[in-house]
Design a protein around this motif. Structure first.
Motif, PDB file in Angstrom:
ATOM      1  N   PHE A  22      41.861  38.120  43.949  1.00  0.00           N
ATOM      2  CA  PHE A  22      42.423  36.818  44.202  1.00  0.00           C
ATOM      3  C   PHE A  22      42.993  36.606  45.459  1.00  0.00           C
ATOM      4  O   PHE A  22      42.960  35.593  46.311  1.00  0.00           O
ATOM      5  N   TYR A  23      43.682  37.750  45.980  1.00  0.00           N
ATOM      6  CA  TYR A  23      44.198  37.714  47.209  1.00  0.00           C
ATOM      7  C   TYR A  23      43.375  37.542  48.285  1.00  0.00           C
ATOM      8  O   TYR A  23      43.551  36.890  49.309  1.00  0.00           O
ATOM      9  N   TYR A  24      42.267  38.216  48.199  1.00  0.00           N
ATOM     10  CA  TYR A  24      41.228  38.424  49.137  1.00  0.00           C
ATOM     11  C   TYR A  24      39.927  37.815  48.856  1.00  0.00           C
ATOM     12  O   TYR A  24      38.744  38.079  48.836  1.00  0.00           O
ATOM     13  N   TRP A  25      39.985  36.593  47.927  1.00  0.00           N
ATOM     14  CA  TRP A  25      39.161  35.836  47.496  1.00  0.00           C
ATOM     15  C   TRP A  25      37.869  35.322  48.367  1.00  0.00           C
ATOM     16  O   TRP A  25      36.540  35.817  48.117  1.00  0.00           O
ATOM     17  N   LYS A  26      38.154  34.991  49.668  1.00  0.00           N
ATOM     18  CA  LYS A  26      37.016  34.677  50.572  1.00  0.00           C
ATOM     19  C   LYS A  26      36.218  35.738  50.725  1.00  0.00           C
ATOM     20  O   LYS A  26      35.168  35.815  51.110  1.00  0.00           O
ATOM     21  N   ALA A  27      36.827  37.217  50.943  1.00  0.00           N
ATOM     22  CA  ALA A  27      36.128  38.303  51.254  1.00  0.00           C
ATOM     23  C   ALA A  27      35.451  38.725  50.184  1.00  0.00           C
ATOM     24  O   ALA A  27      34.098  39.314  50.071  1.00  0.00           O
ATOM     25  N   ILE A  28      35.942  39.052  48.949  1.00  0.00           N
ATOM     26  CA  ILE A  28      35.461  39.727  47.667  1.00  0.00           C
ATOM     27  C   ILE A  28      35.444  38.952  46.432  1.00  0.00           C
ATOM     28  O   ILE A  28      35.290  39.474  45.568  1.00  0.00           O
ATOM     29  N   GLY A  29      35.804  37.741  46.605  1.00  0.00           N
ATOM     30  CA  GLY A  29      35.853  36.940  45.262  1.00  0.00           C
ATOM     31  C   GLY A  29      34.480  36.828  44.882  1.00  0.00           C
ATOM     32  O   GLY A  29      33.595  36.645  45.309  1.00  0.00           O
ATOM     33  N   ASP A  30      34.584  37.021  43.444  1.00  0.00           N
ATOM     34  CA  ASP A  30      33.524  36.869  42.493  1.00  0.00           C
ATOM     35  C   ASP A  30      33.723  36.574  41.156  1.00  0.00           C
ATOM     36  O   ASP A  30      34.567  37.124  40.497  1.00  0.00           O
ATOM     37  N   LYS A  31      33.286  35.081  40.626  1.00  0.00           N
ATOM     38  CA  LYS A  31      33.861  34.831  39.580  1.00  0.00           C
ATOM     39  C   LYS A  31      33.408  35.810  38.234  1.00  0.00           C
ATOM     40  O   LYS A  31      33.976  35.862  37.264  1.00  0.00           O
ATOM     41  N   PHE A  32      32.392  36.544  38.562  1.00  0.00           N
ATOM     42  CA  PHE A  32      31.824  37.387  37.501  1.00  0.00           C
ATOM     43  C   PHE A  32      32.789  38.696  37.388  1.00  0.00           C
ATOM     44  O   PHE A  32      32.837  39.289  36.394  1.00  0.00           O
ATOM     45  N   PHE A  33      33.176  39.107  38.492  1.00  0.00           N
ATOM     46  CA  PHE A  33      34.228  40.191  38.476  1.00  0.00           C
ATOM     47  C   PHE A  33      35.522  39.751  37.566  1.00  0.00           C
ATOM     48  O   PHE A  33      36.059  40.584  37.037  1.00  0.00           O
ATOM     49  N   VAL A  34      35.877  38.553  37.937  1.00  0.00           N
ATOM     50  CA  VAL A  34      36.944  38.092  37.244  1.00  0.00           C
ATOM     51  C   VAL A  34      36.723  38.066  35.590  1.00  0.00           C
ATOM     52  O   VAL A  34      37.733  38.352  34.961  1.00  0.00           O
ATOM     53  N   VAL A  35      35.588  37.623  35.365  1.00  0.00           N
ATOM     54  CA  VAL A  35      35.473  37.232  33.873  1.00  0.00           C
ATOM     55  C   VAL A  35      35.395  38.879  33.181  1.00  0.00           C
ATOM     56  O   VAL A  35      35.673  38.938  32.327  1.00  0.00           O
ATOM     57  N   HIS A  36      34.708  39.538  34.258  1.00  0.00           N
ATOM     58  CA  HIS A  36      34.496  41.018  33.732  1.00  0.00           C
ATOM     59  C   HIS A  36      35.971  41.619  33.461  1.00  0.00           C
ATOM     60  O   HIS A  36      35.982  42.099  32.286  1.00  0.00           O
ATOM     61  N   HIS A  37      36.675  41.301  34.455  1.00  0.00           N
ATOM     62  CA  HIS A  37      38.240  42.012  34.349  1.00  0.00           C
ATOM     63  C   HIS A  37      38.890  41.390  33.279  1.00  0.00           C
ATOM     64  O   HIS A  37      39.564  42.224  32.530  1.00  0.00           O
ATOM     65  N   LEU A  38      38.805  40.119  33.095  1.00  0.00           N
ATOM     66  CA  LEU A  38      39.592  39.671  31.863  1.00  0.00           C
ATOM     67  C   LEU A  38      39.046  39.867  30.612  1.00  0.00           C
ATOM     68  O   LEU A  38      39.830  39.981  29.577  1.00  0.00           O
TER      69      LEU A  38
END
Length: 178
Positions: A22-38
């Motif tokens: 979330f903090y470095y969204w522009k560099a490493i943000g990916d909605k699939f990573f967020v879904v995976h983690h959640l």
């Protein structure tokens, strides 16, 4: 106790990684990573908070054996190694093999065990929220694992094929570009 410790460590990693995403969204943000983690955190809540399904949680943790190769790929990228460098190619092949073995290859065993428990008395002893977390998180995570495996296999094939074609040039030993 050991499973809870493993899940607690993984939960800490997932939360810290999620905050970094979330903090470095522009560099490493990916909605699939967020879904995976959640999805993983939702299931791990039941393991840590309710002590449910430790066998299946530990089984899912096997997937994390592929994480060092994934992270090493990012290190090579930051250090400026081209994808065709020997270290990067060796890591890519290792990542593809390990990712397949611990995330894709284990699916038939995992789901056969899940099916063996489904509908039994033990299954109905798990509260509805725990069953939803177990089944839905597993399916969600495995859909993403299949998607990522497809990308990894395509990328690995493409890099190995281009490296094979460009064998006429002599690659630098350290793999860095000048």
């Amino acid at each position: 106790t050991l499973v809870k410790t493993n899940v607690a460590i993984t939960t800490g990693y997932l939360i810290s990684d999620l905050l970094l995403i979330f903090y470095y969204w522009k560099a490493i943000g990916d909605k699939f990573f967020v879904v995976h983690h959640l999805a993983a955190l939702y299931a791990y809540y039941y393991v840590l908070g309710q002590g449910m399904l430790p066998y299946f949680a530990n089984f899912r943790l096997l997937a994390e054996f592929s994480t060092p190769c994934v992270n090493q790929r990012w290190f090579f990228e930051v250090l400026g190694y081209p994808k065709s460098s020997r270290p990067n190619m060796a890591n890519g092949v290792a990542m593809a093999v390990v990712f397949f073995l611990v995330r894709i290859g284990v699916m038939p065993v995992y789901y056969s065990r899940m099916y063996a428990v489904y509908g039994t008395e033990a299954f109905y002893l798990v509260p509805w929220g725990g069953r939803v977390a177990w089944i839905c998180s597993s399916i969600c995570l495995d859909i993403m694992n299949i998607m990522w495996m497809h990308k990894i296999a395509r990328g690995c094939y493409k890099v190995l094929r281009s490296a094979h074609r460009s064998k006429a040039g002599t690659p630098q030993e350290n793999g860095k570009t000048d």
